[in-house]
Design a protein around this motif. Structure first.
Motif, PDB file in Angstrom:
ATOM      1  N   GLY A  84      63.673  45.067  74.421  1.00 26.32           N
ATOM      2  CA  GLY A  84      63.411  46.417  73.949  1.00 26.32           C
ATOM      3  C   GLY A  84      62.150  46.997  74.576  1.00 26.32           C
ATOM      4  N   GLU A  85      61.154  46.132  74.840  1.00 30.17           N
ATOM      5  CA  GLU A  85      59.942  46.583  75.524  1.00 30.17           C
ATOM      6  C   GLU A  85      60.256  47.011  76.946  1.00 30.17           C
ATOM      7  OE1 GLU A  85      56.221  44.473  75.177  1.00 30.17           O
ATOM      8  OE2 GLU A  85      57.083  43.182  73.637  1.00 30.17           O
ATOM      9  N   ALA A  86      61.128  46.263  77.601  1.00 31.49           N
ATOM     10  CA  ALA A  86      61.523  46.609  78.965  1.00 31.49           C
ATOM     11  C   ALA A  86      62.269  47.941  78.986  1.00 31.49           C
ATOM     12  CB  ALA A  86      62.393  45.501  79.556  1.00 31.49           C
ATOM     13  N   LEU A 118      61.966  40.185  86.176  1.00 38.19           N
ATOM     14  CA  LEU A 118      62.995  40.399  87.201  1.00 38.19           C
ATOM     15  C   LEU A 118      63.777  41.669  86.924  1.00 38.19           C
ATOM     16  CD1 LEU A 118      64.828  39.633  89.574  1.00 38.19           C
ATOM     17  CD2 LEU A 118      66.114  38.147  88.013  1.00 38.19           C
ATOM     18  N   LEU A 119      64.159  41.880  85.666  1.00 35.56           N
ATOM     19  CA  LEU A 119      64.924  43.066  85.301  1.00 35.56           C
ATOM     20  C   LEU A 119      64.153  44.338  85.650  1.00 35.56           C
ATOM     21  CD1 LEU A 119      67.328  44.436  83.888  1.00 35.56           C
ATOM     22  CD2 LEU A 119      66.139  44.058  81.707  1.00 35.56           C
ATOM     23  N   LEU A 120      62.860  44.379  85.333  1.00 35.37           N
ATOM     24  CA  LEU A 120      62.067  45.574  85.607  1.00 35.37           C
ATOM     25  C   LEU A 120      61.824  45.761  87.104  1.00 35.37           C
ATOM     26  CD1 LEU A 120      59.454  45.529  82.703  1.00 35.37           C
ATOM     27  CD2 LEU A 120      61.392  47.094  83.021  1.00 35.37           C
ATOM     28  N   ASN A 121      61.671  44.675  87.832  1.00 37.40           N
ATOM     29  CA  ASN A 121      61.495  44.803  89.272  1.00 37.40           C
ATOM     30  C   ASN A 121      62.788  45.221  89.955  1.00 37.40           C
ATOM     31  OD1 ASN A 121      58.747  43.891  90.674  1.00 37.40           O
ATOM     32  ND2 ASN A 121      58.956  42.811  88.713  1.00 37.40           N
ATOM     33  N   LEU A 122      63.921  44.744  89.434  1.00 36.09           N
ATOM     34  CA  LEU A 122      65.200  45.196  89.974  1.00 36.09           C
ATOM     35  C   LEU A 122      65.407  46.671  89.631  1.00 36.09           C
ATOM     36  CD1 LEU A 122      67.489  43.980  91.612  1.00 36.09           C
ATOM     37  CD2 LEU A 122      68.692  43.464  89.486  1.00 36.09           C
ATOM     38  N   PHE A 123      64.896  47.081  88.477  1.00 40.53           N
ATOM     39  CA  PHE A 123      64.921  48.502  88.107  1.00 40.53           C
ATOM     40  C   PHE A 123      64.165  49.331  89.148  1.00 40.53           C
ATOM     41  CE2 PHE A 123      62.588  52.033  86.213  1.00 40.53           C
ATOM     42  CZ  PHE A 123      63.595  52.777  85.607  1.00 40.53           C
ATOM     43  N   LEU A 124      62.990  48.858  89.579  1.00 39.66           N
ATOM     44  CA  LEU A 124      62.219  49.585  90.588  1.00 39.66           C
ATOM     45  C   LEU A 124      62.963  49.654  91.913  1.00 39.66           C
ATOM     46  CD1 LEU A 124      58.544  48.346  90.079  1.00 39.66           C
ATOM     47  CD2 LEU A 124      59.504  50.588  89.498  1.00 39.66           C
ATOM     48  N   VAL A 125      63.636  48.575  92.282  1.00 41.06           N
ATOM     49  CA  VAL A 125      64.426  48.582  93.522  1.00 41.06           C
ATOM     50  C   VAL A 125      65.545  49.611  93.431  1.00 41.06           C
ATOM     51  CG1 VAL A 125      66.000  47.228  94.948  1.00 41.06           C
ATOM     52  CG2 VAL A 125      63.888  46.191  94.122  1.00 41.06           C
ATOM     53  N   THR A 209      72.866  43.616  91.211  1.00 42.95           N
ATOM     54  CA  THR A 209      73.134  42.654  90.135  1.00 42.95           C
ATOM     55  C   THR A 209      72.231  41.440  90.275  1.00 42.95           C
ATOM     56  OG1 THR A 209      74.886  41.541  91.408  1.00 42.95           O
ATOM     57  CG2 THR A 209      75.556  43.325  89.929  1.00 42.95           C
ATOM     58  N   ALA A 210      71.938  40.849  89.121  1.00 44.09           N
ATOM     59  CA  ALA A 210      71.253  39.557  89.053  1.00 44.09           C
ATOM     60  C   ALA A 210      72.021  38.743  88.030  1.00 44.09           C
ATOM     61  CB  ALA A 210      69.803  39.720  88.623  1.00 44.09           C
ATOM     62  N   VAL A 211      72.423  37.536  88.422  1.00 45.06           N
ATOM     63  CA  VAL A 211      73.222  36.708  87.529  1.00 45.06           C
ATOM     64  C   VAL A 211      72.757  35.273  87.617  1.00 45.06           C
ATOM     65  CG1 VAL A 211      74.995  36.349  89.304  1.00 45.06           C
ATOM     66  CG2 VAL A 211      75.597  36.071  86.891  1.00 45.06           C
TER      67      VAL A 211
END
Length: 215
Positions: A84-86, A118-125, A209-211
């Motif tokens: 939720g913070e992310a 990782l999720l937030l950095n993938l968001f930036l990408v 995607t990241a899995v």
């Protein structure tokens, strides 16, 4: 999962380049705050100056809060973070930029810190793939266990970030610098999390995607 041969930076170099990236992100809004204060000192239009200061202060605050989660320690080693913070950080980031709508799907969960980073950095990408703005949809599946993150970007002037593609699936042609450290860090986090990255492109959308990798 085999180690990516492009991940060769030492710890001190990685830390220095990440610090440069964060400074680059906040220097513009901080400079704008200073410009607004100079306008006030010169007796300029108070309303315009205050509006500039408020907008720039919000932008700087949002960027720093995002950076704290995406790049910082965010607690002790091995700590977990609420997704939720992310979500809040990503949506606030987009609102401050005023050009991209963020849609967030999936369960809220407490997950390993590096997965959230990782999720937030993938968001930036993914965010950088639609420089003119658009819609960015984030979907989390089973984030606590066999996690899968899917980010779908739609907008004008879509393009796969070349450095991300180069670092994740190709060969680095130039030395990593403050501009390319963020996609580098994304790939590094994926490896640390035991997750594989993938991307695809069509005329209508870009998908990242990241899995969790198979055992």
């Amino acid at each position: 999962m085999s180690k990516n041969p492009n991940l060769t930076l030492s710890g001190p170099d990685l830390a220095a380049l990440l610090c440069s990236r964060v400074c680059h992100d906040v220097i513009s809004p901080v400079g704008a705050i200073n410009n607004g204060l100079e306008l006030l000192d010169e007796g300029g239009a108070d309303a315009d100056a205050m509006d500039l200061i408020r907008t720039s202060a919000l932008n700087a605050s949002v960027r720093l809060k995002f950076a704290r989660l995406a790049f910082g320690a965010s607690g002790s080693v091995g700590a977990s973070i609420d997704t939720g913070e992310a979500e809040r950080a990503a949506k606030d980031f987009a609102v401050a930029e005023k050009k991209t709508e963020v849609i967030w799907n999936g369960p809220r969960a407490i997950v390993a810190k590096n997965r959230v980073k990782l999720l937030l950095n993938l968001f930036l990408v993914a965010y950088s793939s639609i420089p003119r703005g658009g819609v960015l949809e984030v979907t989390l599946e089973n984030p606590e266990f066999d996690a899968k993150f899917t980010l779908t970007a739609k907008g004008k002037m879509m393009r796969l970030p070349p450095k991300f593609v180069e670092i994740s699936t190709g060969t680095i042609e130039e030395a990593i610098d403050a501009h390319s450290i963020q996609p580098y860090y994304t790939v590094l986090l994926a490896e640390e999390c035991g997750m594989t990255l993938d991307h695809s492109a069509s005329a209508d959308e870009l998908v990242f995607t990241a899995v969790v990798a198979a055992a």
